[in-house]
Design a protein around this motif. Structure first.
Motif, short mmCIF file in Angstrom:
data_model
loop_
_atom_site.label_atom_id
_atom_site.label_comp_id
_atom_site.label_asym_id
_atom_site.label_seq_id
_atom_site.Cartn_x
_atom_site.Cartn_y
_atom_site.Cartn_z
N VAL A 117 -11.57 55.21 29.96
CA VAL A 117 -11.81 53.82 30.38
C VAL A 117 -10.87 52.87 29.63
O VAL A 117 -10.27 51.97 30.23
CB VAL A 117 -13.29 53.42 30.17
N VAL A 118 -10.70 53.08 28.31
CA VAL A 118 -9.81 52.19 27.54
C VAL A 118 -8.37 52.30 28.05
O VAL A 118 -7.69 51.29 28.24
CB VAL A 118 -9.89 52.49 26.02
N ILE A 119 -7.92 53.53 28.33
CA ILE A 119 -6.55 53.71 28.86
C ILE A 119 -6.41 52.99 30.20
O ILE A 119 -5.41 52.31 30.46
CB ILE A 119 -6.20 55.21 28.99
N LEU A 120 -7.43 53.10 31.06
CA LEU A 120 -7.40 52.42 32.36
C LEU A 120 -7.31 50.90 32.17
O LEU A 120 -6.53 50.23 32.83
CB LEU A 120 -8.62 52.79 33.20
N ILE A 121 -8.10 50.37 31.25
CA ILE A 121 -8.09 48.92 30.99
C ILE A 121 -6.71 48.49 30.50
O ILE A 121 -6.15 47.49 30.96
CB ILE A 121 -9.18 48.53 29.97
N LEU A 122 -6.16 49.25 29.54
CA LEU A 122 -4.84 48.90 28.98
C LEU A 122 -3.77 48.95 30.07
O LEU A 122 -2.94 48.03 30.17
CB LEU A 122 -4.47 49.84 27.83
N SER A 123 -3.79 50.01 30.89
CA SER A 123 -2.79 50.14 31.95
C SER A 123 -2.91 48.99 32.94
O SER A 123 -1.91 48.40 33.35
CB SER A 123 -2.96 51.47 32.69
N ALA A 124 -4.16 48.66 33.31
CA ALA A 124 -4.37 47.60 34.29
C ALA A 124 -3.91 46.25 33.74
O ALA A 124 -3.44 45.39 34.50
CB ALA A 124 -5.85 47.54 34.67
N GLY A 135 -1.49 45.90 31.54
CA GLY A 135 -0.09 46.00 31.12
C GLY A 135 0.08 45.90 29.61
O GLY A 135 1.11 45.42 29.12
N VAL A 136 -0.92 46.37 28.86
CA VAL A 136 -0.83 46.33 27.40
C VAL A 136 -0.37 47.70 26.89
O VAL A 136 -0.87 48.73 27.35
CB VAL A 136 -2.21 45.97 26.79
N ASP A 137 0.59 47.73 25.96
CA ASP A 137 1.06 49.03 25.47
C ASP A 137 0.23 49.50 24.27
O ASP A 137 -0.58 48.75 23.71
CB ASP A 137 2.56 49.01 25.13
N TYR A 138 0.44 50.76 23.91
CA TYR A 138 -0.36 51.39 22.86
C TYR A 138 -0.19 50.70 21.51
O TYR A 138 -1.14 50.54 20.75
CB TYR A 138 0.02 52.87 22.76
N VAL A 139 1.05 50.27 21.21
CA VAL A 139 1.32 49.64 19.91
C VAL A 139 0.49 48.36 19.75
O VAL A 139 -0.10 48.12 18.69
CB VAL A 139 2.83 49.33 19.78
N THR A 140 0.41 47.58 20.82
CA THR A 140 -0.40 46.36 20.79
C THR A 140 -1.87 46.70 20.58
O THR A 140 -2.58 46.10 19.77
CB THR A 140 -0.24 45.57 22.10
N TYR A 141 -2.33 47.72 21.30
CA TYR A 141 -3.73 48.16 21.19
C TYR A 141 -4.05 48.62 19.78
O TYR A 141 -5.12 48.33 19.24
CB TYR A 141 -4.00 49.28 22.19
N GLN A 142 -3.09 49.33 19.16
CA GLN A 142 -3.33 49.92 17.85
C GLN A 142 -3.58 48.89 16.75
O GLN A 142 -4.18 49.21 15.72
CB GLN A 142 -2.15 50.81 17.44
N ALA A 143 -3.14 47.63 16.94
CA ALA A 143 -3.43 46.59 15.95
C ALA A 143 -4.93 46.52 15.70
O ALA A 143 -5.38 46.35 14.56
CB ALA A 143 -2.88 45.25 16.42
N GLY A 144 -5.71 46.70 16.76
CA GLY A 144 -7.17 46.73 16.61
C GLY A 144 -7.67 48.15 16.42
O GLY A 144 -8.59 48.40 15.64
N GLY A 145 -7.06 49.10 17.13
CA GLY A 145 -7.51 50.49 17.08
C GLY A 145 -7.45 51.09 15.70
O GLY A 145 -8.35 51.83 15.28
N LYS A 146 -6.40 50.71 14.93
CA LYS A 146 -6.25 51.32 13.60
C LYS A 146 -7.34 50.87 12.64
O LYS A 146 -7.59 51.53 11.64
CB LYS A 146 -4.85 51.04 13.04
N LEU A 147 -7.99 49.75 12.97
CA LEU A 147 -9.11 49.31 12.14
C LEU A 147 -10.24 50.34 12.20
O LEU A 147 -11.01 50.49 11.25
CB LEU A 147 -9.63 47.95 12.61
N LEU A 148 -10.35 51.06 13.32
CA LEU A 148 -11.35 52.12 13.45
C LEU A 148 -10.81 53.44 12.89
O LEU A 148 -11.50 54.12 12.13
CB LEU A 148 -11.75 52.30 14.91
N SER A 149 -9.56 53.80 13.26
CA SER A 149 -9.08 55.13 12.86
C SER A 149 -8.90 55.24 11.35
O SER A 149 -8.95 56.35 10.82
CB SER A 149 -7.79 55.53 13.60
N PHE A 150 -8.74 54.11 10.66
CA PHE A 150 -8.65 54.16 9.19
C PHE A 150 -9.85 54.90 8.60
O PHE A 150 -9.72 55.67 7.64
CB PHE A 150 -8.59 52.74 8.60
#
Lengths: 230, 125
Positions: free
Chosen positions: A43-50, A52-67
């Protein structure tokens, strides 16, 4: 929209909300295929693709979790500690089974991948596929494999193990609850452990144990297999 | 909660320190996990002390996986090109690992000397 994605809060919020919804949905459907991690990722990949957001932009928030995967790995010491009496009573079967299973998991994945002509990048990333994600990411890093690819294989392996594990084990007459739990944890880490818990208390706890021990075993085995792959 | 989080972070840092100091090949968090297990075992750290943060993190483990999984979107081309080999490799190796782990554990359990079995031992084997 662009200014919203510039704030890490957006990616973080979307990830958490989607996960909570996926968790609720998978509790409703109760089939291993409706895995909350798999659902959320799709679902997150679908939202990002729809959007037009790339992974690097997403990771600014995503890395707060993966840390927090690092401290979560350290936290696995607690369930391991709680299983210590059971572990000490069955040292030989546990160590032999988890070591053999971890070796076979990595070697078979690499062997089949190579045989079928997978690229070198893919074959390297297959090595840590059976261990829990935080450890797999660290192993991937240390053997020079692609981390995201490795993490994707880990999640896919977990889902495969959770879906077919208990049926597969019954088919080959693995009837001891200890052996069943060790197999689930070794072959399919945390996602398999979630399924093992539904099978029974011994299966659940020994699967959690195998998840930790298999991670350590694979950490030691991975550099050797990576060397053989060349 | 804060104290338990501090302990987890400290053990991870300790693990990273070991890796950097002696070129230890094992990831910092894994070494941290082993060191914390030892600390729990010898009574240096009490389980109740690490429990609050450990429970939260382990319950949220699935959520923590998600951003890493989303990273797969960058590798669509690799997955498309290697889709069949990847799917087969994952399926075969998972089944092989399940069978080998299960059989090995069962074989070792059945070979355990009878005098060390308790009266309920057979129900396990």
């Amino acid at each position: 929209m662009e200014t919203l994605w510039g704030n890490p809060l957006t990616a973080l919020t979307i990830t958490v909300v989607i996960y909570v919804l996926s968790l609720a949905l998978s509790n409703q459907i109760r089939t291993p295929l409706a895995n909350p991690i798999l659902l959320s990722v799709v679902v997150v990949i679908l939202i990002l693709s729809a959007s037009g957001v790339d992974y690097v932009t997403y990771q600014a928030g995503g890395k707060l979790l993966s840390f927090w995967l690092g401290p979560a790995t350290v936290a696995l010491a607690l369930p391991l500690y709680r299983q210590l009496p059971l572990v000490l009573k069955n040292k030989a079967p546990i160590l032999a089974a988890v070591t053999a299973g971890s070796t076979v998991a990595a070697a078979a994945a690499v062997g089949v991948g190579r045989l079928l002509g997978a690229s070198h990048e893919v074959v390297l990333a297959l090595i840590p596929k059976s261990v829990t994600t935080p450890i797999a990411i660290e192993i991937a890093h240390s053997i020079g494999a692609n981390r995201e690819l490795a993490a994707g294989f880990v999640i896919a392996t977990g889902i495969i193990g959770a879906v077919i594990g208990p049926e597969c084990l019954r088919l080959v007459r693995v009837t001891s609850p200890l052996a069943q739990g060790l197999a689930m944890g070794t072959a399919s880490h945390g996602i398999g452990t979630a399924r093992a818990i539904q099978e029974g208390p011994v299966q659940g706890s020994t699967s959690g144990l195998a998840l930790g021990l298999g991670g350590i075993a694979t950490t030691l085995i991975a550099p050797i297999i990576a060397l053989l792959v060349g | 909660m804060i104290k338990s989080m501090g302990i987890l972070l400290s053990f991870q840092l300790l693990g990273e320190l070991v890796r950097l100091a002696i070129g230890w090949p094992i990831p910092g968090p894994v070494t941290g996990m082993v060191l914390l297990l030892l600390a729990l075992w010898v009574g240096l750290v009490r389980p109740e002390t690490v429990e609050p943060a450990a429970d939260v993190l382990l319950k949220a483990l699935g959520l923590l996986f998600v951003p890493v999984g989303v990273g797969l979107m960058q590798y669509g081309h690799i997955l498309k090109k290697n889709g069949f080999s990847i799917a087969t490799a994952l399926l075969v190796s998972t089944v092989a690992a399940l069978i080998v782990t299960g059989w090995t554990a069962q074989w070792f359990q059945s070979r355990r000397p009878p005098e060390r079995e308790n009266c309920h031992g057979n129900t396990l084997g």
